[in-house]
Scaffold this motif. Structure first.
Motif, short mmCIF file in Angstrom:
data_model
loop_
_atom_site.label_atom_id
_atom_site.label_comp_id
_atom_site.label_asym_id
_atom_site.label_seq_id
_atom_site.Cartn_x
_atom_site.Cartn_y
_atom_site.Cartn_z
N ASP A 15 -1.73 -2.64 -4.63
CA ASP A 15 -2.56 -2.75 -3.42
C ASP A 15 -2.11 -3.89 -2.51
OD1 ASP A 15 -4.18 -0.64 -4.22
OD2 ASP A 15 -5.61 -1.96 -5.26
N VAL A 16 -1.44 -4.90 -3.05
CA VAL A 16 -1.06 -6.07 -2.23
C VAL A 16 0.43 -6.10 -1.93
CG1 VAL A 16 -2.99 -7.39 -3.16
CG2 VAL A 16 -0.76 -7.57 -4.26
N LEU A 17 1.12 -5.01 -2.22
CA LEU A 17 2.57 -4.97 -1.99
C LEU A 17 2.97 -3.93 -0.96
CD1 LEU A 17 3.89 -5.41 -5.66
CD2 LEU A 17 3.73 -7.14 -3.84
N HIS A 18 2.03 -3.49 -0.14
CA HIS A 18 2.32 -2.52 0.91
C HIS A 18 2.83 -3.23 2.16
CE1 HIS A 18 0.54 0.99 -1.09
NE2 HIS A 18 -0.44 0.19 -1.49
N TYR A 19 3.56 -2.48 2.97
CA TYR A 19 4.05 -2.99 4.25
C TYR A 19 3.62 -2.06 5.37
CZ TYR A 19 6.94 -6.50 1.98
OH TYR A 19 7.37 -7.59 1.24
N SER A 20 3.26 -2.65 6.51
CA SER A 20 2.86 -1.87 7.67
C SER A 20 3.19 -2.63 8.94
CB SER A 20 1.35 -1.56 7.62
OG SER A 20 0.93 -0.86 8.78
N LYS A 21 3.95 -2.02 9.85
CA LYS A 21 4.28 -2.61 11.15
C LYS A 21 4.90 -3.99 11.00
CE LYS A 21 0.59 -0.03 13.45
NZ LYS A 21 -0.65 -0.11 14.27
N GLY A 22 5.75 -4.15 10.02
CA GLY A 22 6.45 -5.40 9.83
C GLY A 22 5.67 -6.46 9.07
N HIS A 23 4.49 -6.14 8.60
CA HIS A 23 3.66 -7.10 7.87
C HIS A 23 3.44 -6.61 6.43
CE1 HIS A 23 2.40 -9.44 11.44
NE2 HIS A 23 2.46 -8.27 12.07
N ARG A 24 3.41 -7.56 5.51
CA ARG A 24 2.92 -7.20 4.18
C ARG A 24 1.41 -7.23 4.23
NH1 ARG A 24 4.75 -10.04 -1.40
NH2 ARG A 24 2.60 -10.82 -1.51
N VAL A 25 0.78 -6.21 3.68
CA VAL A 25 -0.66 -6.04 3.87
C VAL A 25 -1.36 -5.84 2.53
CG1 VAL A 25 -0.36 -5.05 6.17
CG2 VAL A 25 -0.45 -3.54 4.18
N VAL A 26 -2.67 -6.00 2.58
CA VAL A 26 -3.56 -5.64 1.46
C VAL A 26 -4.28 -4.36 1.84
CG1 VAL A 26 -5.49 -6.37 0.01
CG2 VAL A 26 -3.92 -8.08 0.92
N GLN A 27 -4.19 -3.37 0.99
CA GLN A 27 -4.90 -2.11 1.21
C GLN A 27 -6.02 -1.99 0.19
OE1 GLN A 27 -2.18 1.21 1.16
NE2 GLN A 27 -1.45 0.80 3.23
N PHE A 28 -7.22 -1.65 0.64
CA PHE A 28 -8.35 -1.57 -0.28
C PHE A 28 -9.45 -0.71 0.33
CE2 PHE A 28 -8.98 -5.07 2.58
CZ PHE A 28 -10.34 -5.07 2.87
N VAL A 29 -10.39 -0.32 -0.52
CA VAL A 29 -11.57 0.41 -0.08
C VAL A 29 -12.71 -0.59 0.00
CG1 VAL A 29 -13.21 2.24 -0.62
CG2 VAL A 29 -10.78 2.55 -1.12
N GLY A 30 -13.31 -0.71 1.18
CA GLY A 30 -14.33 -1.72 1.39
C GLY A 30 -15.72 -1.17 1.36
N LYS A 31 -16.63 -1.92 1.95
CA LYS A 31 -18.04 -1.56 2.00
C LYS A 31 -18.22 -0.24 2.73
CE LYS A 31 -22.50 -3.58 3.33
NZ LYS A 31 -23.13 -4.76 3.97
N GLY A 32 -19.02 0.63 2.15
CA GLY A 32 -19.25 1.94 2.75
C GLY A 32 -18.20 2.97 2.42
N GLY A 33 -17.23 2.60 1.57
CA GLY A 33 -16.20 3.55 1.18
C GLY A 33 -15.09 3.71 2.18
N ASP A 34 -15.03 2.85 3.19
CA ASP A 34 -13.97 2.93 4.20
C ASP A 34 -12.71 2.22 3.72
OD1 ASP A 34 -15.68 4.27 5.95
OD2 ASP A 34 -16.45 2.40 6.79
N ALA A 35 -11.56 2.76 4.09
CA ALA A 35 -10.28 2.14 3.74
C ALA A 35 -9.90 1.11 4.80
CB ALA A 35 -9.19 3.21 3.64
N PHE A 36 -9.38 -0.03 4.33
CA PHE A 36 -9.00 -1.11 5.24
C PHE A 36 -7.61 -1.62 4.91
CE2 PHE A 36 -13.64 -1.29 5.24
CZ PHE A 36 -13.91 -1.32 6.60
N VAL A 37 -6.97 -2.20 5.92
CA VAL A 37 -5.67 -2.83 5.78
C VAL A 37 -5.74 -4.20 6.44
CG1 VAL A 37 -3.24 -2.74 6.40
CG2 VAL A 37 -4.42 -0.64 5.75
#
Length: 310
Positions: A168-190
């Motif tokens: 979850d903490v080793l993803h990359y997006s738009k030149g940034h290393r990001v954290v991907q997770f499911v937050g409050k309400g079941g929504d996905a966040f980066v």
């Protein structure tokens, strides 16, 4: 609408077993933490009704309003707790309407309790306190430091942090290393990782082993970190950092991230996005007004503009 209800027969009250099936079906739509909270709230209400000899599907709005007064006057519950329980009941009754167990939702027009915001109450760590706290976490171990950086720099909730895995903490997006997770309400966040967060995570992953793909945060016995365990860690670190004028919890770190972002001069709209608040009024009402920052109060600028006689 009233005439329509008058022509419809009142549904028969379900048996206890059928009520339990309906409740299970309602709760199954939510993630574990939300499900557990909603179940406690609904069962507490049902227990109160049982003491009064009432069935949950044989009540009207006045009964729910009496329950609200009971929570405030007899139990001493805060407005936030009262409203959370009332919202859980409201959604459950809407679910029951869809399955034809009741005709009207008795919670629909019940007014929410009005929370009292104490602007003198300290909600977050100051910049200097936060730095002391993070030094204590850094000196402790890689797990505790990385966990606190995610809450203190990214504003993540403790449950979100505890549920992370290494991928979850080793993803990359738009030149940034990001954290991907499911937050409050079941929504996905980066969320992007600033260098301080990235370094803390890399140090932890090095300890876990680069081939390890399991839960990111482990307790000393090797099991996955829980919110209770994280709370104990944060309180121990706060004591080590000599923070004694408030009770520090994992949510204090999220508060601190948001409040200090505002104090740093970051626009409120950008802070709202970081905090993942659906409404910017939450960011303003709770966090901006709750900063209790006298150094930047508008009265200083006003006095400088108007000048003084003496």
């Amino acid at each position: 609408m009233t005439a329509l209800y008058a022509t419809q027969p009142t549904p028969e009250l379900p048996s206890d077993a059928e009520f339990e099936l309906l409740l299970d079906a309602f709760l199954s739509r939510y993630r574990k933490n939300t499900r557990d909270c909603y179940e406690r709230d609904i069962r507490m209400f049902c227990g109160w009704l049982t003491e009064m000899g009432l069935h949950p599907f044989a009540i009207r709005r006045r009964t729910v309003e009496a329950y609200v007064r009971h929570m405030i006057d007899d139990r001493g519950n805060l407005a936030r707790s009262v409203n959370r329980r009332l919202i859980a009941l409201r959604m459950f009754y809407e679910f029951a309407i869809d399955d034809d167990y009741i005709l009207k939702n008795p919670c629909r027009n019940v007014r929410l309790a009005k929370p009292k915001l104490d602007l003198t109450k300290k909600l977050s760590l100051t910049r200097e306190e936060f730095q002391r706290f993070m030094r204590a976490a850094y000196d402790s171990n890689a797990t505790e430091y990385a966990m606190c950086t995610l809450m203190g720099y990214l504003g993540m909730r403790v449950t979100e942090v505890c549920e992370l895995t290494v991928p979850d903490v080793l993803h990359y997006s738009k030149g940034h290393r990001v954290v991907q997770f499911v937050g409050k309400g079941g929504d996905a966040f980066v969320l992007p990782q600033p260098p301080v967060v990235m370094r803390s995570l890399d140090a932890l992953i090095d300890e876990l082993g680069r081939d390890y793909k399991g839960p990111l945060f482990l307790r000393r016995d090797g099991s996955q970190m829980t919110r209770r365990s994280a709370d104990r860690v944060v309180k121990r670190l706060a004591k080590k950092a000599a923070i004694a004028d408030m009770i520090v919890s994992p949510h204090t770190l999220r508060h601190s991230a948001i409040v200090n972002a505002i104090s740093a001069g970051i626009p409120l709209r950008d802070v709202q996005i970081m905090a993942r608040h659906r409404d910017i009024s939450t960011t303003i009402r709770v966090y901006d007004r709750g900063r209790f920052d006298l150094d930047t109060h508008a009265t200083h600028g006003l006095a400088a503009y108007l000048g003084a006689v003496g």
